[in-house]
Design an enzyme around this catalytic site. Sequence first.
Site, PDB file in Angstrom:
ATOM      1  N   GLU A 137       0.824  -1.194   0.000  1.00  9.99           N
ATOM      2  CA  GLU A 137       0.000   0.000   0.000  1.00  9.99           C
ATOM      3  C   GLU A 137       0.869   1.260   0.000  1.00  9.99           C
ATOM      4  OE1 GLU A 137      -4.179  -1.382   1.997  1.00  9.99           O
ATOM      5  OE2 GLU A 137      -2.649  -0.635   3.387  1.00  9.99           O
ATOM      6  N   HIS A 154       8.393   7.026  20.257  1.00 11.05           N
ATOM      7  CA  HIS A 154       7.178   6.548  20.914  1.00 11.05           C
ATOM      8  C   HIS A 154       7.312   6.238  22.406  1.00 11.05           C
ATOM      9  CE1 HIS A 154       5.854   6.474  16.841  1.00 11.05           C
ATOM     10  NE2 HIS A 154       6.571   5.425  16.524  1.00 11.05           N
ATOM     11  N   CYS A 202       6.340  -6.581   7.530  1.00 17.22           N
ATOM     12  CA  CYS A 202       7.328  -5.972   8.413  1.00 17.22           C
ATOM     13  C   CYS A 202       7.765  -7.003   9.443  1.00 17.22           C
ATOM     14  CB  CYS A 202       6.732  -4.747   9.105  1.00 17.22           C
ATOM     15  SG  CYS A 202       7.922  -3.736  10.004  1.00 17.22           S
ATOM     16  N   GLU A 244      10.473  -1.624   7.346  1.00 17.24           N
ATOM     17  CA  GLU A 244      11.578  -0.868   7.936  1.00 17.24           C
ATOM     18  C   GLU A 244      12.601  -0.591   6.841  1.00 17.24           C
ATOM     19  OE1 GLU A 244      14.306   1.063   9.304  1.00 17.24           O
ATOM     20  OE2 GLU A 244      12.895   0.638  10.942  1.00 17.24           O
ATOM     21  N   CYS A 255       5.835  -3.815  16.020  1.00 15.91           N
ATOM     22  CA  CYS A 255       5.496  -2.747  16.963  1.00 15.91           C
ATOM     23  C   CYS A 255       4.045  -2.937  17.379  1.00 15.91           C
ATOM     24  CB  CYS A 255       5.715  -1.379  16.326  1.00 15.91           C
ATOM     25  SG  CYS A 255       7.445  -1.077  15.858  1.00 15.91           S
ATOM     26  N   CYS A 262       3.596   8.715   0.831  1.00 15.10           N
ATOM     27  CA  CYS A 262       4.139   7.787   1.826  1.00 15.10           C
ATOM     28  C   CYS A 262       4.392   6.449   1.140  1.00 15.10           C
ATOM     29  CB  CYS A 262       3.147   7.637   2.979  1.00 15.10           C
ATOM     30  SG  CYS A 262       3.732   6.569   4.311  1.00 15.10           S
ATOM     31  N   SER A 271      12.195   7.248   7.553  1.00 14.60           N
ATOM     32  CA  SER A 271      11.832   6.968   8.939  1.00 14.60           C
ATOM     33  C   SER A 271      12.295   5.574   9.335  1.00 14.60           C
ATOM     34  CB  SER A 271      10.317   7.079   9.122  1.00 14.60           C
ATOM     35  OG  SER A 271       9.946   6.737  10.447  1.00 14.60           O
ATOM     36  N   CYS A 329       1.047  -0.851  15.877  1.00 14.50           N
ATOM     37  CA  CYS A 329       1.063  -0.636  14.434  1.00 14.50           C
ATOM     38  C   CYS A 329       0.376  -1.776  13.693  1.00 14.50           C
ATOM     39  CB  CYS A 329       2.512  -0.491  13.953  1.00 14.50           C
ATOM     40  SG  CYS A 329       2.692  -0.222  12.178  1.00 14.50           S
ATOM     41  N   CYS A 335      -1.248   7.009   9.676  1.00 15.82           N
ATOM     42  CA  CYS A 335       0.000   6.479  10.213  1.00 15.82           C
ATOM     43  C   CYS A 335      -0.262   5.243  11.073  1.00 15.82           C
ATOM     44  CB  CYS A 335       0.681   7.569  11.046  1.00 15.82           C
ATOM     45  SG  CYS A 335       2.248   7.076  11.755  1.00 15.82           S
TER      46      CYS A 335
END
Length: 410
Positions: A123, A263, A143, A208, A147, A136, A239, A150, A381
């Site tokens: 996406e 975070h 991933c 990542e 996290c 983005c 990021s 997320c 996000c």
Amino acid sequence: MTLSIDFSIPETRAALGARARAPEKLSLIGMSRDEMADALGVAGVPERQRRMRVQQLWHWLYVRGVSDFSQMFNVSKDLRAALDQHFTIARPEIVEEQISNDGTRKWLFRFPPRGAGRPVEIETVYIPEEGRGTLCISSQVGCTLTCSFCHTGTQKLVRNLTAEEILTQLMTARDRLGDFPDRDTPDGAIVPAEGRRITNIVMMGMGEPLYNFEEVKKALLIASDGDGLSLSKRRITLSTSGVVPEIFRTGDEIGVMLAISLHAVRDDLRDMLVPINKKYPLKELIDACRNYPGLSNARRITFEYVMLKDVNDSIADAKDLVRLLKGVPAKINLIPFNPWPGTNYQCSDWETIEKFADYINQAGYASPIRTPRGRDILAACGQLKSDSERMRKTDRLALEAMMIAGHGEA
């Protein structure tokens, strides 16, 4: 009203098998100039002509945005045929395009199989704002970081994306937004009459980026090439959740802006929220940030901080955050938590977020509160996830119920 356009055409098992057996063409997208020159030898281009041909191809691919060799008007018909025989410059398949009620767009892209693998889906999100537009981009399918807040982290890693697949997210988005010049007038203007719609890109999509360093590096160096896509490195932000060994290399070899998914300000809490912290704890991460090449007040690091109710949103946390970042040129983005089906977290109350931001601002750090965008299409996000499925109706209803109940209202 949310608009969703389904572009997919179901493939039969026989069709999938035939495509899997078909020989793969190399994509010229994502190659460096030297790699492209070497590849042109396969198509019979004499060595003395390759530099000139690379210059032509680079212009057609990255300035004009063509996706078919037949559109390269100043290349001979015979060479176009040879290029088409050996190479591809095709875009990914658009499976679905969703347009949020706030104008945010999300695309589900499908890439063809690599080797013996299967097609994969990722996406990509476009966020229009006054005076700018941010794309983005994803770097991996799935991933590895898990996290806990997320949605992407609930999808297991399938594979890294190639430089081609990273770049074609940008190029396809430009296609859809009318962000390439008129391809039928080679001597005309090389930017759209109304200016670029995509002015910034952020490597903040699925995955990542620093676990796919080499392909991300290749893609971003091409995206920032002044003779092609020509995005300023000041308008490209990468990021990372904290892959410490690659942070210095990012600044030294790519030279883009850096964002850290922080975070939490204590190792025990960050171990839970961002598990990579167990490998690279806060002291190592902040030391790497202090040593980021080019770091200055004009080139600050952005620290991203998702606001989780009764988890990391106290004034004590804000005080610890200021102490942690002391001496680091920084901006702190406060991100109201974006809900997704199955999560146990809630967004901090708006009053709490404002008090947190006020404390950080008074300590001398810019601390904008990010306006949630595209929540209704799971484009905000932390909400991206493909796992080769579009969001089910039940998931949409669950999300709407959560937001009506006040989870994550901001």
